[in-house]
Design a protein around this motif. Structure first.
Motif, mmCIF file in Angstrom:
data_model
loop_
_atom_site.group_PDB
_atom_site.id
_atom_site.type_symbol
_atom_site.label_atom_id
_atom_site.label_comp_id
_atom_site.label_asym_id
_atom_site.label_seq_id
_atom_site.Cartn_x
_atom_site.Cartn_y
_atom_site.Cartn_z
ATOM 1 N N PRO A 11 0.834 -1.195 0.000
ATOM 2 C CA PRO A 11 0.000 0.000 0.000
ATOM 3 C C PRO A 11 0.875 1.254 0.000
ATOM 4 O O PRO A 11 1.976 1.244 0.555
ATOM 5 N N PRO A 12 0.409 2.347 -0.610
ATOM 6 C CA PRO A 12 1.208 3.574 -0.708
ATOM 7 C C PRO A 12 1.646 4.125 0.649
ATOM 8 O O PRO A 12 2.669 4.772 0.753
ATOM 9 N N SER A 13 0.857 3.865 1.695
ATOM 10 C CA SER A 13 1.170 4.419 3.010
ATOM 11 C C SER A 13 2.118 3.529 3.819
ATOM 12 O O SER A 13 2.510 3.905 4.920
ATOM 13 N N GLN A 14 2.493 2.387 3.292
ATOM 14 C CA GLN A 14 3.410 1.468 3.979
ATOM 15 C C GLN A 14 4.775 2.134 4.140
ATOM 16 O O GLN A 14 5.262 2.804 3.249
ATOM 17 N N PHE A 15 5.407 1.937 5.310
ATOM 18 C CA PHE A 15 6.751 2.454 5.552
ATOM 19 C C PHE A 15 7.768 1.341 5.418
ATOM 20 O O PHE A 15 7.535 0.216 5.863
ATOM 21 N N ARG A 45 11.452 9.842 6.707
ATOM 22 C CA ARG A 45 11.065 10.258 8.051
ATOM 23 C C ARG A 45 12.005 9.617 9.049
ATOM 24 O O ARG A 45 12.492 8.510 8.829
ATOM 25 N N TYR A 53 10.943 5.169 4.914
ATOM 26 C CA TYR A 53 10.479 5.767 3.663
ATOM 27 C C TYR A 53 9.066 5.272 3.402
ATOM 28 O O TYR A 53 8.801 4.074 3.515
ATOM 29 N N ARG A 54 8.180 6.165 3.020
ATOM 30 C CA ARG A 54 6.833 5.766 2.640
ATOM 31 C C ARG A 54 6.877 5.297 1.189
ATOM 32 O O ARG A 54 7.521 5.916 0.328
ATOM 33 N N ASP A 56 4.809 5.444 -1.224
ATOM 34 C CA ASP A 56 4.356 6.452 -2.175
ATOM 35 C C ASP A 56 5.456 7.481 -2.462
ATOM 36 O O ASP A 56 5.618 7.922 -3.594
ATOM 37 N N ASP A 57 6.220 7.873 -1.433
ATOM 38 C CA ASP A 57 7.324 8.823 -1.631
ATOM 39 C C ASP A 57 8.427 8.222 -2.492
ATOM 40 O O ASP A 57 9.033 8.913 -3.313
ATOM 41 N N LYS A 60 7.143 8.310 -6.085
ATOM 42 C CA LYS A 60 7.158 9.676 -6.625
ATOM 43 C C LYS A 60 8.584 10.088 -6.988
ATOM 44 O O LYS A 60 8.805 10.707 -8.030
#
Length: 95
Positions: A11-15, A45, A53-54, A56-57, A60
């Motif tokens: 998922p995009p919010s996974q770290f 973060r 790192y997320r 999604d980041d 991107k």
């Protein structure tokens, strides 16, 4: 994370911690450390002394290098893990 992890299904919010983020991008953890030092890498973060790192980041950041052909100027640049020149700094500030 398990070596056979399906990164596309995350998922995009996974770290992800640095080693897993490196595997996700196809980079070594040391390269990501250099990117953090020079400010050329993906957004990260710091949580209780741990770097994460997320997903999604990471996507991107990698997508800044997206091109459809060798003549495609693209919309951004993924710089090497090194200090940027003044010209590169000015082009990076427009991201």
């Amino acid at each position: 994370m398990h070596p056979n992890t399906d990164f596309a299904a995350l998922p995009p919010s996974q770290f992800l911690r640095t080693p897993d983020a490196g595997r996700f991008l196809g980079l070594s953890p040391r390269t990501l450390e250099k990117h953090r030092t020079y400010g050329t890498g993906p957004t990260y973060r710091k949580l209780g002394g741990r770097i994460v790192y997320r997903v999604d980041d990471l996507r991107k950041w990698a997508d800044r290098g997206l091109r459809s052909s060798t003549s495609d100027p693209g919309t951004g640049t993924v710089f090497a893990a090194r200090p940027l020149t003044p010209e590169e700094m000015s082009s990076a500030s427009g991201r």
